[in-house]
Design a protein around this motif. Structure first.
Motif, PDB file in Angstrom:
ATOM      1  N   PHE A 248      35.573   6.238  27.923  1.00 26.81           N
ATOM      2  CA  PHE A 248      35.981   7.010  26.753  1.00 26.81           C
ATOM      3  C   PHE A 248      34.904   8.031  26.389  1.00 26.81           C
ATOM      4  O   PHE A 248      33.704   7.760  26.484  1.00 26.81           O
ATOM      5  CB  PHE A 248      36.235   6.075  25.559  1.00 26.81           C
ATOM      6  N   LEU A 249      35.331   9.201  25.953  1.00 28.37           N
ATOM      7  CA  LEU A 249      34.394  10.232  25.536  1.00 28.37           C
ATOM      8  C   LEU A 249      33.864   9.933  24.141  1.00 28.37           C
ATOM      9  O   LEU A 249      34.586   9.403  23.294  1.00 28.37           O
ATOM     10  CB  LEU A 249      35.087  11.602  25.534  1.00 28.37           C
ATOM     11  N   ASN A 250      32.599  10.263  23.910  1.00 29.25           N
ATOM     12  CA  ASN A 250      32.013  10.133  22.579  1.00 29.25           C
ATOM     13  C   ASN A 250      32.340  11.398  21.775  1.00 29.25           C
ATOM     14  O   ASN A 250      31.865  12.496  22.099  1.00 29.25           O
ATOM     15  CB  ASN A 250      30.497   9.963  22.672  1.00 29.25           C
ATOM     16  N   ILE A 251      33.170  11.242  20.760  1.00 27.86           N
ATOM     17  CA  ILE A 251      33.628  12.392  19.965  1.00 27.86           C
ATOM     18  C   ILE A 251      33.087  12.271  18.543  1.00 27.86           C
ATOM     19  O   ILE A 251      33.219  11.217  17.905  1.00 27.86           O
ATOM     20  CB  ILE A 251      35.166  12.464  19.947  1.00 27.86           C
ATOM     21  N   ASP A 252      32.490  13.349  18.055  1.00 28.62           N
ATOM     22  CA  ASP A 252      31.996  13.399  16.684  1.00 28.62           C
ATOM     23  C   ASP A 252      33.178  13.415  15.726  1.00 28.62           C
ATOM     24  O   ASP A 252      34.098  14.231  15.874  1.00 28.62           O
ATOM     25  CB  ASP A 252      31.153  14.668  16.483  1.00 28.62           C
ATOM     26  N   PRO A 253      33.223  12.511  14.732  1.00 38.16           N
ATOM     27  CA  PRO A 253      34.349  12.486  13.790  1.00 38.16           C
ATOM     28  C   PRO A 253      34.581  13.829  13.097  1.00 38.16           C
ATOM     29  O   PRO A 253      35.734  14.209  12.842  1.00 38.16           O
ATOM     30  CB  PRO A 253      33.945  11.403  12.784  1.00 38.16           C
ATOM     31  N   GLN A 254      33.515  14.569  12.769  1.00 37.71           N
ATOM     32  CA  GLN A 254      33.677  15.876  12.110  1.00 37.71           C
ATOM     33  C   GLN A 254      34.362  16.870  13.036  1.00 37.71           C
ATOM     34  O   GLN A 254      35.238  17.629  12.623  1.00 37.71           O
ATOM     35  CB  GLN A 254      32.316  16.409  11.682  1.00 37.71           C
ATOM     36  N   VAL A 255      33.966  16.832  14.304  1.00 37.87           N
ATOM     37  CA  VAL A 255      34.610  17.726  15.271  1.00 37.87           C
ATOM     38  C   VAL A 255      36.082  17.379  15.414  1.00 37.87           C
ATOM     39  O   VAL A 255      36.944  18.261  15.512  1.00 37.87           O
ATOM     40  CB  VAL A 255      33.894  17.631  16.632  1.00 37.87           C
ATOM     41  N   LEU A 256      36.368  16.081  15.392  1.00 42.63           N
ATOM     42  CA  LEU A 256      37.760  15.646  15.502  1.00 42.63           C
ATOM     43  C   LEU A 256      38.568  16.122  14.306  1.00 42.63           C
ATOM     44  O   LEU A 256      39.712  16.594  14.462  1.00 42.63           O
ATOM     45  CB  LEU A 256      37.816  14.107  15.620  1.00 42.63           C
ATOM     46  N   ASP A 257      37.999  16.024  13.094  1.00 38.16           N
ATOM     47  CA  ASP A 257      38.694  16.491  11.894  1.00 38.16           C
ATOM     48  C   ASP A 257      38.959  17.992  11.960  1.00 38.16           C
ATOM     49  O   ASP A 257      40.033  18.467  11.579  1.00 38.16           O
ATOM     50  CB  ASP A 257      37.880  16.152  10.642  1.00 38.16           C
ATOM     51  N   GLU A 258      37.957  18.734  12.444  1.00 35.37           N
ATOM     52  CA  GLU A 258      38.130  20.185  12.554  1.00 35.37           C
ATOM     53  C   GLU A 258      39.244  20.528  13.538  1.00 35.37           C
ATOM     54  O   GLU A 258      40.069  21.410  13.281  1.00 35.37           O
ATOM     55  CB  GLU A 258      36.823  20.827  13.003  1.00 35.37           C
ATOM     56  N   CYS A 259      39.268  19.785  14.650  1.00 38.67           N
ATOM     57  CA  CYS A 259      40.312  20.035  15.646  1.00 38.67           C
ATOM     58  C   CYS A 259      41.689  19.731  15.083  1.00 38.67           C
ATOM     59  O   CYS A 259      42.646  20.476  15.269  1.00 38.67           O
ATOM     60  CB  CYS A 259      40.065  19.198  16.889  1.00 38.67           C
ATOM     61  N   LEU A 260      41.788  18.626  14.343  1.00 34.46           N
ATOM     62  CA  LEU A 260      43.066  18.265  13.755  1.00 34.46           C
ATOM     63  C   LEU A 260      43.470  19.265  12.675  1.00 34.46           C
ATOM     64  O   LEU A 260      44.639  19.619  12.531  1.00 34.46           O
ATOM     65  CB  LEU A 260      42.996  16.851  13.158  1.00 34.46           C
ATOM     66  N   GLY A 261      42.477  19.745  11.924  1.00 35.27           N
ATOM     67  CA  GLY A 261      42.762  20.734  10.896  1.00 35.27           C
ATOM     68  C   GLY A 261      43.283  22.037  11.471  1.00 35.27           C
ATOM     69  O   GLY A 261      44.209  22.649  10.948  1.00 35.27           O
ATOM     70  N   LYS A 262      42.670  22.470  12.557  1.00 30.99           N
ATOM     71  CA  LYS A 262      43.135  23.706  13.195  1.00 30.99           C
ATOM     72  C   LYS A 262      44.558  23.532  13.718  1.00 30.99           C
ATOM     73  O   LYS A 262      45.378  24.440  13.636  1.00 30.99           O
ATOM     74  CB  LYS A 262      42.202  24.065  14.347  1.00 30.99           C
ATOM     75  N   ASP A 263      44.830  22.310  14.258  1.00 33.90           N
ATOM     76  CA  ASP A 263      46.184  22.065  14.762  1.00 33.90           C
ATOM     77  C   ASP A 263      47.199  22.120  13.640  1.00 33.90           C
ATOM     78  O   ASP A 263      48.319  22.611  13.807  1.00 33.90           O
ATOM     79  CB  ASP A 263      46.249  20.702  15.461  1.00 33.90           C
ATOM     80  N   VAL A 264      46.825  21.608  12.460  1.00 38.96           N
ATOM     81  CA  VAL A 264      47.739  21.609  11.313  1.00 38.96           C
ATOM     82  C   VAL A 264      48.022  23.022  10.872  1.00 38.96           C
ATOM     83  O   VAL A 264      49.155  23.388  10.539  1.00 38.96           O
ATOM     84  CB  VAL A 264      47.146  20.783  10.152  1.00 38.96           C
ATOM     85  N   LYS A 265      46.968  23.926  10.823  1.00 35.97           N
ATOM     86  CA  LYS A 265      47.165  25.294  10.392  1.00 35.97           C
ATOM     87  C   LYS A 265      48.100  26.018  11.338  1.00 35.97           C
ATOM     88  O   LYS A 265      48.916  26.845  10.949  1.00 35.97           O
ATOM     89  CB  LYS A 265      45.807  26.007  10.334  1.00 35.97           C
ATOM     90  N   LYS A 266      47.972  25.704  12.653  1.00 41.34           N
ATOM     91  CA  LYS A 266      48.853  26.331  13.603  1.00 41.34           C
ATOM     92  C   LYS A 266      50.289  25.838  13.389  1.00 41.34           C
ATOM     93  O   LYS A 266      51.212  26.578  13.589  1.00 41.34           O
ATOM     94  CB  LYS A 266      48.411  26.001  15.019  1.00 41.34           C
TER      95      LYS A 266
END
Length: 266
Positions: A248-266
């Motif tokens: 499994f990749l080590n993902i920063d929770p903040q980066v994950l939130d930003e990615c999810l946020g960008k997906d929501v805006k789209k």
């Protein structure tokens, strides 16, 4: 069932211990019964073998021919099991034969000699039913796995939540089903037919024999304890699942939130 305190009083030695029970009555005098108690370590690895059709060449004739003195054992079985035992695995014999056949069965296993090699010593577990019921279950109804699963799970409970069973040999799908029911991996279950063809339960198209497996026994059954080697855990690391699996990749929770946020805006 004998508790731990009483077992300690028996002062058993490692391996096989012969014990004798006696019953005295006014009319029949004293009757004696001998048996063996096996003392194993809770970390020992156990290889299970069926008897009829697995050590003998068939179920029905396996009951009959040894009684009249005919050799009806599978070719190479004594050499293979002896080498497995030499690699520090314990051999356990399991059969749906009736408990009344205990003496005959034990004498038969002790008599199997191929070349200069005998079958290794080990405990024999038999069906507590009567001879008629046991024979019907094994040969006619063909559902001996009911007894075998209960017996194996009872033994399994003695090993402190560890599975002592490393591999199993049988001659029918019922045996493979019983071995899977107690946690033996499909990759270490083998079935043999009357022609001496040994099949790997995981790859049914691949056939070998006791004699051929004897030549590569160190690969199938690595020596227990050699250089601290634990085959049960080490072999799992080199299974096809673990070898090809990506971590499994080590993902920063903040980066994950930003990615999810960008997906929501789209």
């Amino acid at each position: 069932r004998v508790n731990s305190e009483k077992l300690a009083d028996l002062k058993l030695k490692s391996g096989s211990n012969e014990v004798e029970f006696s019953v005295t009555t006014a009319f029949q005098g004293t009757t004696r019964c001998k048996c063996h108690i096996y003392l194993w370590h809770h970390t020992d690895k156990v290889v299970i073998s069926d008897i009829d059709g697995t050590i003998t060449k068939s179920d029905v004739l396996g009951h009959i021919l040894p009684v009249i003195g005919r050799d009806w054992a599978q070719s190479g079985v004594a050499q293979l099991f002896t080498k497995i035992n030499s690699n520090s695995y314990k051999i356990m014999y399991l059969s749906a034969r009736a408990i009344g056949q205990a003496s005959i069965t034990k004498d038969y296993l002790q008599s199997v000699k191929q070349g200069d090699v005998f079958l290794p010593d080990g405990p024999i577990f038999l069906n507590p039913d009567s001879l008629i019921h046991a024979f019907r279950r094994e040969v006619i109804d063909r559902n001996p796995e009911e007894f075998k699963i209960r017996c194996l799970k009872d033994i399994q409970s003695l090993f402190e939540q560890k599975n002592p069973f490393f591999a199993g040999y049988g001659n029918r799908p019922n045996d493979a089903y019983a071995y899977r029911a107690v946690g033996i991996p499909v990759s270490r279950i083998f079935t043999i037919n009357p022609a001496g063809e040994l099949r790997h339960e995981l790859t049914q198209n691949y056939q070998t024999s006791y004699t051929e497996q004897d030549s590569m026994v160190d690969l199938v059954f690595p020596t227990v304890g050699k250089d601290g080697f634990d085959p049960d855990s080490k072999l799992q690391e080199f299974s096809s699942f673990w070898f090809w699996r990506e971590g499994f990749l080590n993902i920063d929770p903040q980066v994950l939130d930003e990615c999810l946020g960008k997906d929501v805006k789209k």
